[in-house]
Write an enzyme that holds these catalytic residues in place. Structure first.
Site, mmCIF file in Angstrom:
data_model
loop_
_atom_site.group_PDB
_atom_site.id
_atom_site.type_symbol
_atom_site.label_atom_id
_atom_site.label_comp_id
_atom_site.label_asym_id
_atom_site.label_seq_id
_atom_site.Cartn_x
_atom_site.Cartn_y
_atom_site.Cartn_z
ATOM 1 N N ASP A 43 0.849 -1.205 0.000
ATOM 2 C CA ASP A 43 0.000 0.000 0.000
ATOM 3 C C ASP A 43 0.873 1.240 0.000
ATOM 4 O O ASP A 43 1.645 1.458 0.937
ATOM 5 C CB ASP A 43 -0.880 0.031 1.251
ATOM 6 C CG ASP A 43 -1.939 -1.046 1.222
ATOM 7 O OD1 ASP A 43 -2.738 -1.056 0.274
ATOM 8 O OD2 ASP A 43 -1.946 -1.876 2.146
ATOM 9 N N ASP A 90 -9.998 -6.383 -0.313
ATOM 10 C CA ASP A 90 -8.941 -5.807 0.523
ATOM 11 C C ASP A 90 -9.555 -5.112 1.733
ATOM 12 O O ASP A 90 -10.298 -4.145 1.577
ATOM 13 C CB ASP A 90 -8.162 -4.782 -0.332
ATOM 14 C CG ASP A 90 -6.946 -4.220 0.372
ATOM 15 O OD1 ASP A 90 -6.546 -4.766 1.419
ATOM 16 O OD2 ASP A 90 -6.392 -3.230 -0.156
HETATM 17 C C1 DX5 Z 1 -5.962 -0.304 3.578
HETATM 18 C C2 DX5 Z 1 -5.095 -1.192 2.739
HETATM 19 C C3 DX5 Z 1 -5.153 -2.647 3.021
HETATM 20 C C4 DX5 Z 1 -4.809 -3.028 4.430
HETATM 21 C C5 DX5 Z 1 -5.647 -4.183 4.841
HETATM 22 O O1 DX5 Z 1 -5.739 1.018 3.192
HETATM 23 O O2 DX5 Z 1 -5.394 -1.036 1.361
HETATM 24 O O3 DX5 Z 1 -4.349 -3.379 2.109
HETATM 25 O O4 DX5 Z 1 -3.460 -3.367 4.594
HETATM 26 O O5 DX5 Z 1 -5.388 -4.435 6.157
HETATM 27 P P1 DX5 Z 1 -6.230 -5.443 7.044
HETATM 28 O O6 DX5 Z 1 -6.122 -6.779 6.405
HETATM 29 O O7 DX5 Z 1 -5.576 -5.336 8.366
HETATM 30 O O8 DX5 Z 1 -7.645 -4.927 7.053
HETATM 31 ZN ZN ZN Z 2 -4.408 -2.276 -0.042
#
Ligand code: DX5
Ligand code: ZN
Length: 215
Positions: free
Chosen positions: A34, A174
């Site tokens: 990210d 995601d």
């Molecule tokens: C949020 C990101 C995600 C995040 C997901 O802005 O795009 O990729 O890392 O994290 P979890 O799995 O902890 O919700």
């Molecule tokens: Zn992400």
């Protein structure tokens, strides 16, 4: 069986390399990076150097998720750094078809990300330019947020639009993905589960990746 993409936002940032390698050994399919600019989202994260360095220590494809404004200005540096897939947020880019073409010109796979507050209807105009779709089940910006249930309905609608248009691309989800949400997502048609906290904040990265892979 779902593909698993591990989101390094949830890694111990001092040990990203070794944690990615453990996820790879456990069967992870993609590394999800990210990139946040402090403008589109308030958080700030990784630069191109991390992509270059990860490329040396893993064989997994590196998927850069741009959570930033003006993604076209960041594309060249992440392409040079060795990204394999670039996904930008649809609401952060006024000319998405142009952006998808630019990503292809750089020789990379091109994805579109759609946040939890936005609908998927415009996909019918974009799918034939796309290699992948990320449906976000949390607002961009942070890991560990509450999962938005509306993503299930959007997943079904995205599948319908693909059937209607005849253009099918893999759908990743995601945000807030764990074994429980992941099971229902796979039933609803998700191809790739992107998971951060449920993998890297767990007692065992290996067990967490294997648990998701089985879904
Ligand atoms: C949020 C990101 C995600 C995040 C997901 O802005 O795009 O990729 O890392 O994290 P979890 O799995 O902890 O919700
Ligand atoms: Zn992400």
């Amino acid at each position: 069986m779902a593909k698993v993409s591990v989101s390094i936002l949830a890694c111990d940032q001092t040990r990203i390399g070794e944690q990615v390698q453990e996820a790879e050994r456990a069967g992870a399919d993609v590394v999800h990076i990210d990139v946040m600019d402090g403008v589109y989202v308030e958080n700030v994260t990784f630069g191109p150097q991390l992509v270059t360095d990860l490329k040396k220590i893993t064989r997994l494809p590196l998927s850069v998720h741009m959570e930033l404004l003006r993604p076209e200005t960041f594309l060249p540096m992440f392409a040079r750094a060795g990204a394999d897939i670039i996904t930008f947020q649809l609401d952060a880019c006024p000319n998405p078809i142009h952006m998808l073409r630019e990503i292809h010109k750089a020789g990379l796979k091109a994805g579109v990300g759609i946040g939890p507050a936005y609908d998927v209807e415009s996909l019918k105009y974009l799918l034939h330019h796309m290699d992948g779709l990320i449906l976000m089940s949390v607002e961009p910006g942070y890991g560990g947020q509450t999962f938005e249930e509306s993503v299930y309905e959007k997943l079904r609608r995205a599948r319908e639009i693909m059937d209607e248009t005849g253009y099918h691309v893999p759908v990743s989800v995601d945000g807030g993905v764990n074994v429980q949400t992941g099971r229902r997502l796979v039933e609803a048609g998700a191809d790739v589960l992107i998971a951060g906290s449920s993998v890297f904040q767990s007692d065992s990265i290996t067990a967490a990746v294997k648990g998701l892979k089985k879904l």
